[in-house]
Design a protein around this motif. Structure first.
Motif, PDB file in Angstrom:
ATOM      1  N   SER A 395      89.382   9.243 -16.697  1.00 56.43           N
ATOM      2  CA  SER A 395      90.667   9.604 -16.088  1.00 56.43           C
ATOM      3  C   SER A 395      90.536   9.793 -14.579  1.00 56.43           C
ATOM      4  N   LYS A 396      89.445  10.401 -14.160  1.00 55.63           N
ATOM      5  CA  LYS A 396      89.246  10.675 -12.737  1.00 55.63           C
ATOM      6  C   LYS A 396      88.990   9.387 -11.963  1.00 55.63           C
ATOM      7  N   VAL A 397      88.112   8.537 -12.482  1.00 56.80           N
ATOM      8  CA  VAL A 397      87.748   7.309 -11.768  1.00 56.80           C
ATOM      9  C   VAL A 397      88.923   6.348 -11.689  1.00 56.80           C
ATOM     10  N   TYR A 398      89.650   6.162 -12.779  1.00 61.75           N
ATOM     11  CA  TYR A 398      90.694   5.138 -12.825  1.00 61.75           C
ATOM     12  C   TYR A 398      92.023   5.601 -12.220  1.00 61.75           C
ATOM     13  N   TRP A 399      92.391   6.872 -12.462  1.00 61.35           N
ATOM     14  CA  TRP A 399      93.751   7.306 -12.112  1.00 61.35           C
ATOM     15  C   TRP A 399      93.788   8.575 -11.261  1.00 61.35           C
ATOM     16  N   ASN A 400      92.627   9.152 -11.047  1.00 57.89           N
ATOM     17  CA  ASN A 400      92.515  10.349 -10.216  1.00 57.89           C
ATOM     18  C   ASN A 400      93.369  11.505 -10.748  1.00 57.89           C
ATOM     19  N   HIS A 401      93.382  11.666 -12.050  1.00 62.66           N
ATOM     20  CA  HIS A 401      94.008  12.851 -12.634  1.00 62.66           C
ATOM     21  C   HIS A 401      93.092  13.427 -13.705  1.00 62.66           C
ATOM     22  N   GLY A 402      93.477  14.542 -14.288  1.00 60.33           N
ATOM     23  CA  GLY A 402      92.640  15.235 -15.242  1.00 60.33           C
ATOM     24  C   GLY A 402      92.884  14.811 -16.670  1.00 60.33           C
ATOM     25  N   GLY A 403      92.131  15.430 -17.562  1.00 64.48           N
ATOM     26  CA  GLY A 403      92.274  15.170 -18.987  1.00 64.48           C
ATOM     27  C   GLY A 403      91.320  14.114 -19.486  1.00 64.48           C
ATOM     28  N   ALA A 404      90.999  14.204 -20.776  1.00 64.26           N
ATOM     29  CA  ALA A 404      90.057  13.276 -21.412  1.00 64.26           C
ATOM     30  C   ALA A 404      90.824  12.116 -22.027  1.00 64.26           C
ATOM     31  N   CYS A 405      90.557  10.918 -21.536  1.00 63.99           N
ATOM     32  CA  CYS A 405      91.163   9.710 -22.099  1.00 63.99           C
ATOM     33  C   CYS A 405      90.232   9.163 -23.177  1.00 63.99           C
ATOM     34  N   PHE A 477      95.502  15.299 -20.738  1.00 63.15           N
ATOM     35  CA  PHE A 477      95.567  13.868 -20.428  1.00 63.15           C
ATOM     36  C   PHE A 477      96.992  13.340 -20.600  1.00 63.15           C
ATOM     37  N   PHE A 478      97.641  13.676 -21.703  1.00 64.47           N
ATOM     38  CA  PHE A 478      98.981  13.137 -21.953  1.00 64.47           C
ATOM     39  C   PHE A 478      99.983  13.646 -20.925  1.00 64.47           C
ATOM     40  N   ASP A 479      99.890  14.905 -20.558  1.00 61.02           N
ATOM     41  CA  ASP A 479     100.808  15.468 -19.570  1.00 61.02           C
ATOM     42  C   ASP A 479     100.636  14.782 -18.221  1.00 61.02           C
ATOM     43  N   GLU A 480      99.392  14.677 -17.774  1.00 62.36           N
ATOM     44  CA  GLU A 480      99.156  14.140 -16.441  1.00 62.36           C
ATOM     45  C   GLU A 480      99.280  12.624 -16.401  1.00 62.36           C
ATOM     46  N   HIS A 481      98.848  11.946 -17.451  1.00 58.10           N
ATOM     47  CA  HIS A 481      98.870  10.484 -17.390  1.00 58.10           C
ATOM     48  C   HIS A 481     100.291   9.942 -17.472  1.00 58.10           C
ATOM     49  N   TYR A 482     101.112  10.523 -18.321  1.00 62.87           N
ATOM     50  CA  TYR A 482     102.468   9.972 -18.429  1.00 62.87           C
ATOM     51  C   TYR A 482     103.349  10.377 -17.253  1.00 62.87           C
ATOM     52  N   GLN A 483     103.040  11.472 -16.569  1.00 58.23           N
ATOM     53  CA  GLN A 483     103.705  11.741 -15.295  1.00 58.23           C
ATOM     54  C   GLN A 483     103.193  10.779 -14.213  1.00 58.23           C
ATOM     55  N   TYR A 484     101.905  10.460 -14.272  1.00 59.95           N
ATOM     56  CA  TYR A 484     101.333   9.473 -13.343  1.00 59.95           C
ATOM     57  C   TYR A 484     102.016   8.109 -13.508  1.00 59.95           C
ATOM     58  N   LEU A 485     102.183   7.667 -14.760  1.00 59.95           N
ATOM     59  CA  LEU A 485     102.838   6.375 -14.991  1.00 59.95           C
ATOM     60  C   LEU A 485     104.296   6.403 -14.549  1.00 59.95           C
ATOM     61  N   ALA A 486     104.984   7.514 -14.827  1.00 64.75           N
ATOM     62  CA  ALA A 486     106.383   7.622 -14.412  1.00 64.75           C
ATOM     63  C   ALA A 486     106.499   7.561 -12.891  1.00 64.75           C
ATOM     64  N   ARG A 487     105.575   8.201 -12.210  1.00 64.75           N
ATOM     65  CA  ARG A 487     105.591   8.234 -10.746  1.00 64.75           C
ATOM     66  C   ARG A 487     105.390   6.840 -10.150  1.00 64.75           C
ATOM     67  N   LYS A 488     104.695   5.989 -10.857  1.00 61.55           N
ATOM     68  CA  LYS A 488     104.454   4.629 -10.354  1.00 61.55           C
ATOM     69  C   LYS A 488     105.709   3.744 -10.446  1.00 61.55           C
ATOM     70  N   ARG A 489     106.639   4.130 -11.335  1.00 61.80           N
ATOM     71  CA  ARG A 489     107.826   3.289 -11.500  1.00 61.80           C
ATOM     72  C   ARG A 489     109.125   3.968 -11.061  1.00 61.80           C
ATOM     73  N   SER A 490     109.031   5.278 -10.685  1.00 59.55           N
ATOM     74  CA  SER A 490     110.256   6.010 -10.391  1.00 59.55           C
ATOM     75  C   SER A 490     109.964   7.186  -9.465  1.00 59.55           C
ATOM     76  N   ALA A 491     111.029   7.721  -8.894  1.00 60.33           N
ATOM     77  CA  ALA A 491     110.897   8.939  -8.100  1.00 60.33           C
ATOM     78  C   ALA A 491     110.828  10.172  -8.991  1.00 60.33           C
ATOM     79  N   LYS A 492     111.139  10.016 -10.282  1.00 62.87           N
ATOM     80  CA  LYS A 492     111.146  11.119 -11.217  1.00 62.87           C
ATOM     81  C   LYS A 492     109.982  10.986 -12.207  1.00 62.87           C
TER      82      LYS A 492
END
Length: 732
Positions: A395-405, A477-492
């Motif tokens: 998670s850290k190397v690929y997306w720079n967020h926390g949690g175990a993928c 992981f789910f909290d941070e990754h899906y906010q990360y994905l949302a941020r890539k496609r939207s302001a929200k």
């Protein structure tokens, strides 16, 4: 309801054969601790394969330790022949009434004992070690599937040879991994080299093997031969005198480090052997194992449930969990599949040795809770404990967020399986993603093992403090990754209701490109609630729970997701809120919604079967559908295709198929006992025409023992006694 003291179980009867076998497929399991053996008698000789948990080679194959052959100076009397698995005390016995070979495994240390006795007092024996790994063996296209390389293996891939050291009075055999293994290839492929030195690596310099010794046994001969389609070399040791009793032992060791360290560990194990004491301890352990829980009855499914539980008990002390695709009891693959490509060594199992397919593994381990086998559950929980920090590095190397993928097919070092990660990847493809139609976006299966840990504490008070950071990380992981994905496609980062958008997601390997997958939402909601309860409250987790969307119910049925792009496999994730997540079921709200889903959903109907890891029997039981559950259980736990009836498969995996047995075991448990809040529902889906006596575990140290005869509950005993008031007899 009649309530009396239920009887204590008579220990399980031995399972017995009255004739020798034709080949290894007609073998009988035997083991203990973390050791498994396939035992059979062929052409007058007693043979067994020896396996031990955690014997991973450079390619992450789970290798056997070899084959042993016992030849007595006079043949067995076939008219009085008996081969017995004495379940009560965990050993295997071959006898004709006059001479006997007894085989058992120590439960506290990795040692196998072979005892040979003769009432005439003239026992003389030859004990041989047979190895097919005496040279580097090139792996063909099919053989590569025993490794983690599978279909992406280089054509030059070999299983490296073992080392075998012969002395006059002992034989030492071992496999020593080099510094470079498939771990290194996987790290490079997945662009994780910047953190490689921080990563857990269980394969480098791993050494495993053992030593054969026997009092009065000396080296006799070396020869070659062929068993099935595999050539081997043989080292024979013979007893120097005739006696009423002969004995040999095989001590084993596994460690990462130098050869000197491995030899030291082997010597230390050998030094601690006290055969008389160790036998007493092993037999007592098995007697206590059978007293923890049991199911007794006069139908084949119950007998096979017991036989399968014995197989699971053989890895109670392993550092590594029992593999779904054969456990410790695989045998020559040509006896499983007849195609010429399967004429390969006994090391073969489909779907690899060190890689874990979590959807399959979970079914082997959920039954441990109601069985009270918390020690047997621990190796599976520890598997994730060891690897989750490597998954955090992803998670850290690929997306720079926390949690175990943690991916669905995860290696024993926490990375996706090399071939499933994808070997043909566009340059701009997300390096954290598997390019795989079945496995993409499937990250939620680790949550079932998180829940097992939380349930183990709820059931037994087991200390799970070491697992809590792992559980938090999996949720994070789910909290941070899906906010990360949302941020890539939207302001929200959240939807209009302040909820996470779980897209793209996956419902098992089947519902792909899912928007708010039902199986994922059910997992996140259930595990988060359970962790909050365990901690006695947690504001961060409470906030996360509020961000979780609801399960989608459409047209009176549970939908697999709000929407999805395609169906890839044959699973039914829309019923995961029934099991494993227990949101719907007997005594729970809206059970009719779940029943309609089971009975009417087009995919649920299309995919229904008893084969392999299929869960239909579990869902039918959890929904109290008595006739449906009975029919599926009769098929699920019917005798398998081999002589030993609990050797099911290959199904979707391999033989003996442990997730076939595990799903059947869960189904039977749910038919007998379900727990909802403070209520204990007995016989919620058990057919009234099947007499049965069971003892199973529930939360808060509760044990329920009940017996039904002639469709009537004749006895119930609940420990502690104050929970007797919580029993609900569904048959009344």
């Amino acid at each position: 309801m009649m309530v009396v003291m239920a009887k204590v179980q008579a220990q399980p009867a031995p399972y017995e054969w009255t004739s020798p076998s034709s080949n290894a497929s007609q073998s009988m399991p035997c083991g203990g601790g973390d050791v498994g053996m396939n035992v059979w008698v062929e052409q007058g000789d007693v043979l067994f394969y020896l396996s031990r948990s955690g014997c991973f080679d450079e390619n992450n194959s789970l290798l056997k330790l070899g084959r042993f052959r016992i030849h007595l100076s006079r043949p067995f009397n076939t008219t009085a022949f008996r081969q017995r698995l004495v379940l009560q005390e965990g050993y295997c016995e071959v006898t004709d009434g006059s001479q006997t070979v007894l085989i058992w495994a120590d439960v506290e240390k990795p040692v196998v004992h072979v005892e040979m006795t003769d009432k005439q007092g003239n026992c003389q024996a030859e004990v041989s070690y047979e190895s097919w790994r005496t040279h580097d063996r090139l792996l063909g296209k099919r053989g590569r599937f025993q490794t983690s390389y599978k279909f992406a293996a280089p054509k030059t891939l070999v299983t490296r040879r073992d080392s075998i050291l012969k002395a006059a009075d002992k034989l030492i055999f071992f496999h020593h991994n080099s510094d470079v293994t498939i771990f290194d290839a996987t790290v490079k492929q997945q662009k994780m080299e910047t953190v490689k030195q921080q990563m857990y690596n269980p394969l480098a310099k791993l050494t495993f093997g053992g030593q054969l010794t026997g009092d009065g046994f000396v080296f006799d001969s070396h020869s070659t031969g062929q068993y099935a389609s595999t050539d081997y070399e043989r080292w024979a040791y013979r007893s120097t005198r005739k006696a009423s009793r002969q004995a040999v032992m095989i001590a084993m060791a596994t460690c990462q480090g130098t050869m000197a360290q491995w030899m030291q560990q082997l010597a230390q194990t050998t030094k601690t052997v006290n055969q008389k004491r160790d036998k007493k301890v092993a037999r007592q352990w098995w007697r206590q194992f059978w007293q923890r829980s049991f199911v007794e009855g006069n139908v084949p499914a119950v007998r096979n449930y017991t036989l399968f539980r014995y197989m699971l008990g053989c890895n109670s002390r392993g550092e590594w969990p029992t593999k779904f695709n054969g456990g410790l009891f695989t045998f020559d693959p040509e006896y499983v599949e007849k195609a010429p490509e399967y004429r390969i060594t006994p090391d073969y199992r489909n779907w690899g040795g060190g890689v874990h397919t979590a959807q399959n593994q979970r079914l082997v381990y959920w039954p441990m809770l109601k069985n009270g086998d918390y020690d047997v559950l621990k190796p599976q929980l520890d598997f994730y404990l060891r690897i989750y920090r490597n998954a955090e590095l992803r998670s850290k190397v690929y997306w720079n967020h926390g949690g175990a993928c943690l991916t669905e097919q995860v290696e024993n070092y926490g990375l996706p399986c090399l071939p499933e990660y994808g070997t043909k990847r566009p340059d701009d493809f997300d390096p954290g993603m598997e390019r795989n139609a079945w496995l993409e976006y499937e990250w939620d299966t680790c949550l079932e093992f998180c829940m097992m840990a939380l349930e183990a504490h709820r059931y037994s008070g087991m200390d799970i403090s070491d697992y809590v950071p792992m559980i938090r990380s999996c949720l994070r992981f789910f909290d941070e990754h899906y906010q990360y994905l949302a941020r890539k496609r939207s302001a929200k980062t959240l939807d209009g209701n302040g909820k996470l958008v779980l897209y793209p997601g996956s419902g098992c390997e089947t519902i792909k490109g899912a928007y708010n997958s039902t199986s994922t939402i059910a997992a996140l909601r259930t595990v988060t609630t359970a962790l909050i309860d365990y901690l006695g409250g947690d504001s961060l987790l409470a906030d996360f729970y509020q961000r979780l969307p609801e399960i989608t119910v459409r047209d009176g049925k549970i939908a697999p997701a709000v929407h999805y792009e395609r169906v890839q496999n044959v699973e039914t994730p829309q019923l995961y809120p029934v099991f494993p997540w227990r949101i719907y079921g007997v005594g729970r709200p809206d059970i009719d919604v779940a029943k309609r889903t089971y009975q009417e959903d087009s995919l649920a109907l299309k995919f229904r079967t008893h084969i392999g890891w299929k869960q239909d029997v579990i869902w039918a039981a959890c929904l109290g559908m008595r006739d449906e559950a009975k029919g599926l259980l009769e098929k699920k736990l019917a005798d398998g295709p081999h002589r030993f009836p609990a050797f099911w498969g290959p199904g979707y995996d391999w033989t003996p198929d442990h997730n076939w047995g595990g799903s059947g075991m869960i189904g039977m448990q749910e038919m007998l006992l379900q727990e909802v809040g403070d209520k204990l529902y007995i016989f919620p889906a058990w057919p009234e025409e099947w007499d049965v006596h069971f003892r199973l575990h529930a939360a808060h140290g509760t044990i329920v023992e009940a017996e039904m005869k002639g469709g009537k509950v004749v006895s119930v005993k609940v420990t502690p006694v104050e929970r007797q008031k919580d029993v609900v007899n569904v048959l009344q």
